[in-house]
Design a protein around this motif. Sequence first.
Motif, PDB file in Angstrom:
ATOM      1  N   ASP A 102      -7.818   6.791  -6.052  1.00 43.92           N
ATOM      2  CA  ASP A 102      -8.495   5.655  -6.781  1.00 43.92           C
ATOM      3  C   ASP A 102      -9.698   5.309  -6.302  1.00 43.92           C
ATOM      4  OD1 ASP A 102      -6.257   5.919  -8.164  1.00 43.92           O
ATOM      5  OD2 ASP A 102      -5.453   3.869  -7.529  1.00 43.92           O
ATOM      6  N   GLY A 109      -3.675   6.788  -1.855  1.00 44.98           N
ATOM      7  CA  GLY A 109      -4.665   5.896  -2.759  1.00 44.98           C
ATOM      8  C   GLY A 109      -5.969   6.418  -2.943  1.00 44.98           C
ATOM      9  N   SER A 120      -2.462   1.210  -5.228  1.00 41.88           N
ATOM     10  CA  SER A 120      -3.024   2.290  -5.978  1.00 41.88           C
ATOM     11  C   SER A 120      -1.861   2.709  -7.158  1.00 41.88           C
ATOM     12  CB  SER A 120      -3.103   3.294  -4.847  1.00 41.88           C
ATOM     13  OG  SER A 120      -1.679   3.690  -4.609  1.00 41.88           O
ATOM     14  N   ASP A 170       0.786  -1.182   0.010  1.00 44.06           N
ATOM     15  CA  ASP A 170       0.057  -0.060  -0.036  1.00 44.06           C
ATOM     16  C   ASP A 170       0.923   1.377   0.010  1.00 44.06           C
ATOM     17  OD1 ASP A 170       1.106  -0.445   2.531  1.00 44.06           O
ATOM     18  OD2 ASP A 170      -0.781   0.476   3.595  1.00 44.06           O
ATOM     19  N   TRP A 194      -0.858   5.628  -7.173  1.00 46.61           N
ATOM     20  CA  TRP A 194       0.109   6.579  -6.269  1.00 46.61           C
ATOM     21  C   TRP A 194       1.329   5.701  -6.120  1.00 46.61           C
ATOM     22  CZ3 TRP A 194       0.663   6.206  -0.644  1.00 46.61           C
ATOM     23  CH2 TRP A 194       1.592   7.114  -0.051  1.00 46.61           C
ATOM     24  N   PRO A 216      -5.941  -3.416  -6.060  1.00 43.97           N
ATOM     25  CA  PRO A 216      -6.052  -2.891  -4.854  1.00 43.97           C
ATOM     26  C   PRO A 216      -6.809  -3.826  -3.989  1.00 43.97           C
ATOM     27  CG  PRO A 216      -7.903  -2.301  -6.681  1.00 43.97           C
ATOM     28  CD  PRO A 216      -6.855  -3.145  -7.203  1.00 43.97           C
ATOM     29  N   PHE A 266      -3.823   4.109   1.963  1.00 44.62           N
ATOM     30  CA  PHE A 266      -4.826   3.763   0.922  1.00 44.62           C
ATOM     31  C   PHE A 266      -6.385   4.233   1.443  1.00 44.62           C
ATOM     32  CE2 PHE A 266      -7.998   0.729  -0.901  1.00 44.62           C
ATOM     33  CZ  PHE A 266      -7.553   0.902  -2.184  1.00 44.62           C
TER      34      PHE A 266
END
Length: 372
Positions: A289, A286, A148, A103, A150, A170, A265
């Motif tokens: 997303d 994240g 993600s 993550d 990111w 994810p 996340f």
Amino acid sequence: MIRVLFILEQHLGHRTYAENLRFGFARQPQVQAQWAEITYYQAGGLIERLPLPKTVRGILRGRQQVRQALRQAEYDVALFNTQAPAAIAGGIVRRRPYLIATDITPRQYDEMASFYHHRADRPGIESSVKHWLNRRLFQRAAWVLPWSHWVRDSLIREYGVHPDRIQVIPPGVDLSRWQPTRDRMPGHFRVLFVGGDFYRKGGPTLLAAIQQLPIPVEVHLVTRSPIEPTASVYVYRDLTPNSPRLIELYRQADVFVFPTQAEAFGIAALEAIACGVPVIATPVGGLPDIVRDGVNGFLVPPNDPTALAARLRLLGEQPDTRWQMAQAARHHAERYFDAVQNAARIAKLLAQAANVTTGLCFPKPSYDESSR
């Protein structure tokens, strides 16, 4: 049949991730799963009695747990839910192909250090060596599975991982449990917040925003922090991940608010959209997303009660907008965050890494660059 060893850290949101991963892989008959929980602690253990700093004892215990799992299990491929247990295990990790799902990268974690009571590495030889080791660990993985985009960007930019060996997958949730309800209780506009660390996750910003609203509001806070309830603020401290009581709180909410200052996340926001609840969050980690600004919720700046209050008022006073966002939220969850579908995607990559042909069909990956 693929023999997979899952090596899973058990802190913070990774406990929920591990539970959802078990659910998803229980429905993958081509995978023989073995589970190793890395707790970095053993009650009454010899390592825990050594006169060393707690952090050092934790690393030693974690190393022992990971290496024991890798030595004792018979497996074709391993999956680590962060790079940390793979890093402390040493060269034994390379005995079999491995995947890393994560993550956050170490560099990203260092950037958020002050929010997590974490001491970031200072520039110097030690920091450079650790970064080199992590780069090598990521680059040698058969696949790297960031939660993600990111994290994907950091893996490419800061760790030199080739884009072709990265798949954004994810966490998923059990969409048969986390789903909207038709039995909504009457009452005031209900706002839900879920965050163990009330302060890092923006709880004070939420309470300040509520004071600016001209409409009656119920606020439901699920947290470990010592927050006292009031006439319109309800506090829950005993709810566990995936529990029926927690799910029902989500299902009865009109909006989920997550104004976090630092986040990798945000599984709590994911659970909200699965229940068809619009989300107001910050564009941190994240979360973009999960929350599509203006579609299934809103993104607001951290530490901005006025901006948050404006979005809360809009959703409170415009039920049609709230309903449209609720439908979009559930659709987004079904498309990208189904635990069974995402486990099947991981299983396909595990089979490729282990060079095992299952003869089964897998869903086409949908969470790629075109989904951004």
